[in-house]
Design a protein around this motif. Structure first.
Motif, PDB file in Angstrom:
ATOM      1  N   TYR A   1       0.816  -1.218   0.000  1.00 41.62           N
ATOM      2  CA  TYR A   1       0.000   0.000   0.000  1.00 41.62           C
ATOM      3  C   TYR A   1       0.845   1.262   0.000  1.00 41.62           C
ATOM      4  O   TYR A   1       0.435   2.287  -0.555  1.00 41.62           O
ATOM      5  CB  TYR A   1      -0.972  -0.008   1.179  1.00 41.62           C
ATOM      6  CG  TYR A   1      -2.239  -0.766   0.880  1.00 41.62           C
ATOM      7  CD1 TYR A   1      -3.257  -0.182   0.130  1.00 41.62           C
ATOM      8  CD2 TYR A   1      -2.411  -2.075   1.306  1.00 41.62           C
ATOM      9  CE1 TYR A   1      -4.421  -0.878  -0.166  1.00 41.62           C
ATOM     10  CE2 TYR A   1      -3.564  -2.787   1.006  1.00 41.62           C
ATOM     11  CZ  TYR A   1      -4.566  -2.175   0.271  1.00 41.62           C
ATOM     12  OH  TYR A   1      -5.712  -2.867  -0.035  1.00 41.62           O
ATOM     13  N   TRP A   2       2.039   1.211   0.596  1.00 43.62           N
ATOM     14  CA  TRP A   2       2.901   2.391   0.557  1.00 43.62           C
ATOM     15  C   TRP A   2       3.300   2.732  -0.875  1.00 43.62           C
ATOM     16  O   TRP A   2       3.243   3.893  -1.286  1.00 43.62           O
ATOM     17  CB  TRP A   2       4.155   2.168   1.400  1.00 43.62           C
ATOM     18  CG  TRP A   2       5.109   3.329   1.304  1.00 43.62           C
ATOM     19  CD1 TRP A   2       5.028   4.539   1.931  1.00 43.62           C
ATOM     20  CD2 TRP A   2       6.279   3.405   0.470  1.00 43.62           C
ATOM     21  NE1 TRP A   2       6.068   5.353   1.562  1.00 43.62           N
ATOM     22  CE2 TRP A   2       6.856   4.693   0.671  1.00 43.62           C
ATOM     23  CE3 TRP A   2       6.898   2.503  -0.404  1.00 43.62           C
ATOM     24  CZ2 TRP A   2       8.017   5.084   0.016  1.00 43.62           C
ATOM     25  CZ3 TRP A   2       8.051   2.912  -1.058  1.00 43.62           C
ATOM     26  CH2 TRP A   2       8.611   4.184  -0.849  1.00 43.62           C
ATOM     27  N   THR A   3       3.706   1.723  -1.642  1.00 41.90           N
ATOM     28  CA  THR A   3       4.119   1.968  -3.026  1.00 41.90           C
ATOM     29  C   THR A   3       2.944   2.385  -3.904  1.00 41.90           C
ATOM     30  O   THR A   3       3.058   3.312  -4.714  1.00 41.90           O
ATOM     31  CB  THR A   3       4.790   0.719  -3.623  1.00 41.90           C
ATOM     32  OG1 THR A   3       3.924  -0.413  -3.456  1.00 41.90           O
ATOM     33  CG2 THR A   3       6.107   0.429  -2.940  1.00 41.90           C
ATOM     34  N   ILE A   4       1.791   1.718  -3.753  1.00 40.04           N
ATOM     35  CA  ILE A   4       0.617   2.046  -4.559  1.00 40.04           C
ATOM     36  C   ILE A   4       0.119   3.452  -4.259  1.00 40.04           C
ATOM     37  O   ILE A   4      -0.137   4.250  -5.166  1.00 40.04           O
ATOM     38  CB  ILE A   4      -0.507   1.016  -4.321  1.00 40.04           C
ATOM     39  CG1 ILE A   4      -0.115  -0.355  -4.864  1.00 40.04           C
ATOM     40  CG2 ILE A   4      -1.814   1.489  -4.962  1.00 40.04           C
ATOM     41  CD1 ILE A   4       0.043  -0.417  -6.358  1.00 40.04           C
ATOM     42  N   PHE A   5       0.000   3.786  -2.966  1.00 40.75           N
ATOM     43  CA  PHE A   5      -0.509   5.101  -2.576  1.00 40.75           C
ATOM     44  C   PHE A   5       0.453   6.215  -2.974  1.00 40.75           C
ATOM     45  O   PHE A   5       0.024   7.310  -3.331  1.00 40.75           O
ATOM     46  CB  PHE A   5      -0.769   5.141  -1.072  1.00 40.75           C
ATOM     47  CG  PHE A   5      -2.124   4.621  -0.676  1.00 40.75           C
ATOM     48  CD1 PHE A   5      -3.019   5.405   0.026  1.00 40.75           C
ATOM     49  CD2 PHE A   5      -2.509   3.333  -1.022  1.00 40.75           C
ATOM     50  CE1 PHE A   5      -4.275   4.922   0.383  1.00 40.75           C
ATOM     51  CE2 PHE A   5      -3.759   2.838  -0.674  1.00 40.75           C
ATOM     52  CZ  PHE A   5      -4.657   3.643   0.035  1.00 40.75           C
ATOM     53  N   SER A   6       1.759   5.955  -2.914  1.00 45.14           N
ATOM     54  CA  SER A   6       2.738   6.987  -3.260  1.00 45.14           C
ATOM     55  C   SER A   6       2.708   7.346  -4.733  1.00 45.14           C
ATOM     56  O   SER A   6       3.058   8.466  -5.116  1.00 45.14           O
ATOM     57  CB  SER A   6       4.145   6.529  -2.869  1.00 45.14           C
ATOM     58  OG  SER A   6       4.520   5.372  -3.594  1.00 45.14           O
ATOM     59  N   VAL A   7       2.276   6.414  -5.586  1.00 49.69           N
ATOM     60  CA  VAL A   7       2.226   6.667  -7.029  1.00 49.69           C
ATOM     61  C   VAL A   7       0.862   7.196  -7.465  1.00 49.69           C
ATOM     62  O   VAL A   7       0.763   8.169  -8.225  1.00 49.69           O
ATOM     63  CB  VAL A   7       2.563   5.386  -7.821  1.00 49.69           C
ATOM     64  CG1 VAL A   7       2.374   5.612  -9.328  1.00 49.69           C
ATOM     65  CG2 VAL A   7       3.990   4.956  -7.539  1.00 49.69           C
TER      66      VAL A   7
END
Length: 320
Positions: free
Chosen positions: A255-261
């Motif tokens: 979720y960190w990678t998805i939300f950051s993009v």
């Protein structure tokens, strides 16, 4: 076949993927690095799938879901890596409209499935820790298969909605995608027609695709943490937390990678940073997931040791 209208003539669209532009030494380094990562991803996730399917100790709901996560990680990497490696060697490369839309769709469907699967896995941990006496009756083999099938169905069907709308948009020259795969934002930069409909669809579909699964995860782990804190002994708390720590780590990275993009992109985020973040969830996360589960899980480490012993004994028997 995708068509575009230009000067009343119908032309076939081929997009050009720029990938990572740079000198040949840099591209060769990235090619070798990402090839090793891709091979490691396939090997690691196939190992997890093999262990879960062959070891009787791993025939539990949690490991069944882990094997499904490994399947989705293999599919995600295979959807992205081959074309990306090709364009790295050639400093860019063409992709047909049909292949681009197919890549766009399968990427979205797999990511959506993982969102649903991670929420199912969090519910599994909630039942195991907060309601252990009823765990075996709730998380039966049939219910696990049904929950996984529903996750695949929702991921495949919901993403199809905005994929069809995107494929019907009008695309204009120069048909250049400044990315290493056909992602949502770089693809829409080539659109010269109204994109409000597809943006509205994605906004509305984010409720069942992102908000609902993440809410289930938050509520589940809120109850899990509350239950763990009420355990009187430190040993009991550590044992209870160890059963969900690996999954919580995977959820955090995902979720960190998805939300950051896609959800909270950094202001002034450059294309290079965007591509690096995209690499994290398309290439590195599928590689890290089996490592997290194998290194932090005693059952999987034990299954690996048992298989190694069996292989050694077979080798000794053949030599004799």
């Amino acid at each position: 076949m995708a068509l575009a209208q230009e000067n009343n003539l119908t032309v076939v669209i081929n997009f050009f993927l720029l990938g990572f532009q740079g000198g040949e030494p840099l591209r060769l380094f990235l090619f070798c690095l990402l090839l090793v990562i891709y091979c490691g991803t396939i090997y690691g996730n196939l190992l997890i799938i093999t262990l879960v399917s062959t070891s009787k100790n791993l025939h539990t709901p949690m490991y069944f879901f882990i094997s499904q996560l490994s399947i989705s990680d293999i599919l995600l990497s295979t959807n992205i890596a081959p074309k990306m490696l090709h364009i790295l060697l050639n400093n860019g490369g063409t992709i047909s409209f049909a292949d681009c839309i197919a890549q766009f769709y399968f990427f979205g469907a797999i990511e959506a499935f993982e969102c649903f699967l991670l929420s199912v896995m969090s519910y599994d941990r909630y039942v195991a820790i907060c309601n252990p006496l009823r765990y075996s009756s709730i998380m039966t083999s049939a219910s696990c298969v049904k929950l996984t099938a529903i996750s695949w169905f929702l991921g495949i069907s919901l993403v199809l909605v905005y994929t069809i709308t995107t494929s019907m948009l009008t695309f204009c020259e120069p048909y250049v995608i400044n990315h290493f795969f056909c992602d949502y934002v770089p693809l829409l930069e080539n659109v010269c027609s109204d994109t409000s409909m597809v943006q509205l669809e994605i906004y509305l579909l984010s409720i069942p695709l992102v908000i609902a699964p993440s809410s289930i995860i938050i509520v589940s782990y809120g109850n899990v943490i509350s239950t763990i804190l009420r355990i009187p002994t430190n040993t009991g708390r550590q044992k209870a937390f160890s059963t969900c720590s690996s999954h919580l780590t995977v959820v955090s990275i995902f979720y960190w990678t998805i939300f950051s993009v896609y959800v909270f992109p950094t202001r002034g985020q450059t294309l290079i940073i965007s591509k690096i973040l995209s690499l994290l969830y398309t290439m590195f996360t599928p590689l890290i997931n089996p490592m997290i589960y194998s290194l932090r899980n005693k059952d999987i480490r034990k299954a690996i040791q048992e298989i190694s012993k069996k292989q050694k004994s077979r080798t000794v028997r053949k030599m004799i």
